[in-house]
Design an enzyme around this catalytic site. Sequence first.
Site, mmCIF file in Angstrom:
data_model
loop_
_atom_site.group_PDB
_atom_site.id
_atom_site.type_symbol
_atom_site.label_atom_id
_atom_site.label_comp_id
_atom_site.label_asym_id
_atom_site.label_seq_id
_atom_site.Cartn_x
_atom_site.Cartn_y
_atom_site.Cartn_z
ATOM 1 N N GLU A 1 40.299 43.143 37.198
ATOM 2 C CA GLU A 1 39.452 42.793 36.211
ATOM 3 C C GLU A 1 37.987 43.037 36.723
ATOM 4 O O GLU A 1 37.515 42.984 37.659
ATOM 5 C CB GLU A 1 39.553 41.360 35.719
ATOM 6 C CG GLU A 1 41.001 40.947 35.426
ATOM 7 C CD GLU A 1 40.932 39.356 35.034
ATOM 8 O OE1 GLU A 1 40.001 38.713 35.067
ATOM 9 O OE2 GLU A 1 41.908 38.875 34.622
ATOM 10 N N LYS B 1 34.418 42.004 36.928
ATOM 11 C CA LYS B 1 33.777 40.903 37.446
ATOM 12 C C LYS B 1 32.458 40.794 36.820
ATOM 13 O O LYS B 1 31.347 41.542 37.055
ATOM 14 C CB LYS B 1 33.366 40.751 38.919
ATOM 15 C CG LYS B 1 32.544 39.350 39.225
ATOM 16 C CD LYS B 1 32.710 39.218 40.547
ATOM 17 C CE LYS B 1 32.430 38.026 41.296
ATOM 18 N NZ LYS B 1 31.249 37.063 40.540
ATOM 19 N N ARG C 1 30.190 30.938 34.153
ATOM 20 C CA ARG C 1 31.522 30.644 33.852
ATOM 21 C C ARG C 1 31.471 29.288 32.791
ATOM 22 O O ARG C 1 30.581 28.637 32.716
ATOM 23 C CB ARG C 1 32.031 29.909 35.074
ATOM 24 C CG ARG C 1 33.561 29.504 35.031
ATOM 25 C CD ARG C 1 34.216 30.713 35.611
ATOM 26 N NE ARG C 1 35.567 30.215 35.813
ATOM 27 C CZ ARG C 1 36.479 30.287 37.160
ATOM 28 N NH1 ARG C 1 35.615 30.548 38.106
ATOM 29 N NH2 ARG C 1 37.507 30.187 37.087
ATOM 30 N N ARG D 1 30.513 25.557 34.899
ATOM 31 C CA ARG D 1 31.237 25.739 36.120
ATOM 32 C C ARG D 1 30.965 24.567 37.089
ATOM 33 O O ARG D 1 32.058 24.134 37.665
ATOM 34 C CB ARG D 1 30.535 26.842 36.915
ATOM 35 C CG ARG D 1 31.102 27.105 38.400
ATOM 36 C CD ARG D 1 30.443 28.197 39.049
ATOM 37 N NE ARG D 1 30.863 28.029 40.183
ATOM 38 C CZ ARG D 1 31.082 29.332 41.052
ATOM 39 N NH1 ARG D 1 31.144 30.461 40.309
ATOM 40 N NH2 ARG D 1 31.534 29.359 42.237
ATOM 41 N N GLU E 1 33.770 33.918 31.013
ATOM 42 C CA GLU E 1 32.470 34.225 31.191
ATOM 43 C C GLU E 1 31.613 34.569 29.912
ATOM 44 O O GLU E 1 32.152 35.388 28.948
ATOM 45 C CB GLU E 1 32.552 35.477 32.227
ATOM 46 C CG GLU E 1 31.214 35.661 33.065
ATOM 47 C CD GLU E 1 31.103 34.795 34.404
ATOM 48 O OE1 GLU E 1 31.941 33.980 34.572
ATOM 49 O OE2 GLU E 1 30.101 35.058 35.115
ATOM 50 N N PHE F 1 39.041 35.392 30.613
ATOM 51 C CA PHE F 1 40.018 36.078 31.580
ATOM 52 C C PHE F 1 41.201 35.082 31.787
ATOM 53 O O PHE F 1 42.191 35.631 32.621
ATOM 54 C CB PHE F 1 39.082 36.327 32.656
ATOM 55 C CG PHE F 1 38.158 35.469 33.613
ATOM 56 C CD1 PHE F 1 38.865 34.279 34.192
ATOM 57 C CD2 PHE F 1 37.013 35.702 33.211
ATOM 58 C CE1 PHE F 1 37.868 33.222 34.679
ATOM 59 C CE2 PHE F 1 36.176 34.714 33.802
ATOM 60 C CZ PHE F 1 36.509 33.374 34.533
ATOM 61 N N ARG G 1 39.640 27.638 46.312
ATOM 62 C CA ARG G 1 39.259 29.216 46.704
ATOM 63 C C ARG G 1 40.655 29.647 47.550
ATOM 64 O O ARG G 1 40.507 29.865 48.816
ATOM 65 C CB ARG G 1 37.914 29.005 47.718
ATOM 66 C CG ARG G 1 37.431 30.465 47.806
ATOM 67 C CD ARG G 1 36.119 30.533 48.547
ATOM 68 N NE ARG G 1 35.154 29.523 47.957
ATOM 69 C CZ ARG G 1 34.435 29.892 46.979
ATOM 70 N NH1 ARG G 1 34.256 31.005 46.155
ATOM 71 N NH2 ARG G 1 33.444 28.906 46.779
ATOM 72 N N LYS H 1 37.204 38.291 45.165
ATOM 73 C CA LYS H 1 36.060 39.011 44.431
ATOM 74 C C LYS H 1 35.740 40.232 45.426
ATOM 75 O O LYS H 1 35.315 40.001 46.442
ATOM 76 C CB LYS H 1 35.067 38.020 44.056
ATOM 77 C CG LYS H 1 34.683 37.140 45.322
ATOM 78 C CD LYS H 1 33.581 35.967 44.731
ATOM 79 C CE LYS H 1 33.241 35.236 45.937
ATOM 80 N NZ LYS H 1 32.719 34.064 45.816
HETATM 81 P P1 AMP Z 1 31.085 34.043 42.611
HETATM 82 O O1 AMP Z 1 30.185 33.349 41.846
HETATM 83 O O2 AMP Z 1 30.514 35.212 43.226
HETATM 84 O O3 AMP Z 1 31.838 33.206 43.592
HETATM 85 O O4 AMP Z 1 32.352 34.673 41.785
HETATM 86 C C1 AMP Z 1 33.156 33.922 40.867
HETATM 87 C C2 AMP Z 1 32.571 34.031 39.521
HETATM 88 O O5 AMP Z 1 32.777 35.345 38.926
HETATM 89 C C3 AMP Z 1 33.251 33.089 38.829
HETATM 90 O O6 AMP Z 1 32.966 31.801 38.824
HETATM 91 C C4 AMP Z 1 32.914 33.560 37.405
HETATM 92 O O7 AMP Z 1 32.067 32.779 37.052
HETATM 93 C C5 AMP Z 1 32.611 35.123 37.589
HETATM 94 N N1 AMP Z 1 33.597 36.195 37.070
HETATM 95 C C6 AMP Z 1 33.218 37.039 36.376
HETATM 96 N N2 AMP Z 1 34.162 37.716 35.921
HETATM 97 C C7 AMP Z 1 35.241 37.311 36.222
HETATM 98 C C8 AMP Z 1 36.700 37.490 36.257
HETATM 99 N N3 AMP Z 1 37.106 38.538 35.689
HETATM 100 N N4 AMP Z 1 37.599 36.475 36.904
HETATM 101 C C9 AMP Z 1 37.251 35.178 37.414
HETATM 102 N N5 AMP Z 1 35.827 34.978 37.218
HETATM 103 C C10 AMP Z 1 34.731 35.886 37.081
#
Ligand code: AMP
Length: 551
Positions: free
Chosen positions: A244, A246, A251, A266, A295, A335, A409, A415
């Site tokens: 998907e 990102k 969130r 979040r 998101e 998502f 996690r 990611k």
């Molecule tokens: P990170 O903040 O770098 O830990 O990445 C996780 C965050 O990416 C999630 O908490 C979401 O806010 C965001 N995100 C963006 N696109 C997506 C997606 N397709 N699926 C899940 N999380 C996503």
Amino acid sequence: MASFLAFAELCQALSQTQSRLQMAELAGEFLASLSLDEAEIAARFMIGRATAQGEESKLNLSGRAVWKIAAEMTDTIDQGEEIFAAATDFGEAIEIVMRQRESEPAATLTIAQVEHCFAEIAAIEGRGSRPRKLAELRDLLAVTTSLEAKYIAKILIREMRHGVSEGMLLEAIAKMASRPVAEVRRLHMLDGDPGRVVRILRGGSVPAPRQDRTIVRPLKPMLAYPAQNVAVAFDMIGPRIALEHKLDGARVQIHCTRDGVRVFSRQLNEITPSLPEIVALTAPLCERAAIFDGEVIAVDSAGSPLAFQELMRRFRRIREVERLAIEQPIKLFLFDIIGIDGEMLIDRPYAQRHGTLAELAAHNGLQLVGSLIPNTLHQGERFFEDAINAGHEGVMAKSLDSAYTPGVRGRGWLKIKRAKTLDLVIVAAEWGYGRRHGWLSNYHLAARDDRDGRFAEVGKTFKGLTDDQFRDLTDRLQILKTSEEHGIVTVRPELVVEVAYSDVQRSPQYADGMALRFARILRLRDDKSASEADTIRTVAREFEHQLVRPA
Ligand code: AMP
């Protein structure tokens, strides 16, 4: 009625205990000795949560504010540097300050009274709320012993430092209730507030895993594990993989219930009043009692995404929301779906949840994040390239068979981000306190301005280095020192470091108006001279790149 002093003494004992088992036992026995109401509060306090889940942001008291009040009360404002150097952490610094009073008050506060006071501070809102919040805190500190003040300060800044993590607290709760830890973890996964988990367990009514969640409580969002690239993600997840986009937004968890729509961030703070268009968009789903994960991004009038910061303006806003909604539009991309028709879907596999989500979205005009089930690694890598070229932060790789694991996690979601690094020059550093006492540790990072050769600060960090590297840098920076004022040592701009960061944000604090978010030093670049460091133009380009992103 249990005294707050007993809680503070427990924390002292915990910080002197090494064995994990003993710590869980100590904490569990303490919780078991309390009344139900006090145990609920103490469980939260133990991991630095002053209020119930979702209320934390209303407290709005920074460490700086706590420090200022304590120092003013004891006339020690000008001894800050010494006190912080002597203390092992913030709470201890407050304790040292409070010990300067002529006499200690007797310990009279109960756990419930301290919580009541936090709740009162959180409830102060609106114009002129700040001085009133501070006055409440001053009144509270005036009747606490120094040890109690230490733990009030620690709770307020959410840094307990006694070694009890959330995971260990759940073990303690299991001991308190004589229940299996797995059961406690499961409850916590569903609820996210250890205080309420205590309440549920002590009340004896354990909800079935798929209870009807018409009384909305946000679940902790599922988290993702980082993977280096798409090939690694394929290795970790295997062929049953979905990709998907990102998106670089914020969130949101959306609960559509019979009583209306509620939106949570979040951190599980309620942000419903700030996002009326999300409420309007998802309101038709209220009949289905749906819970969505997605998101939100900020867009300009043409619908193109804007920097993350513009979005944060919307999230914090509670007044004149309608006007800002016109000035600063947002877009929602879903998502995941966590529940529907009162049934939780968290144990269903991703493929099934995604199918349900796609169908609902299609019927209700809701937008999903771009996704693909790749047949080959090559296809997956192309999807990643396209995502980056379209301006997204990267891609998420999700196992088609993975459950939705709140707050975890796990390896079900990975990611994969584009690496963002810059080579920057250290132009100043700050003397550290506590563990970093005696080291120059907070480094001021600057980019080169190739028009006039000056160095422009774009951020600060103490993250990413080992103790040996701190020592080494301290020695090297002292040789480069040109002046020192208020604990900040200015140095000749010669040392280059490679810095990883999440993105560039607008910042009035810096002359060039830009600052790096989440900067972390990756390594020293002794092979580079300052004249080879990245330029402010590169930083500006990165910033602009974030601004012009197609939807
Ligand atoms: P990170 O903040 O770098 O830990 O990445 C996780 C965050 O990416 C999630 O908490 C979401 O806010 C965001 N995100 C963006 N696109 C997506 C997606 N397709 N699926 C899940 N999380 C996503």
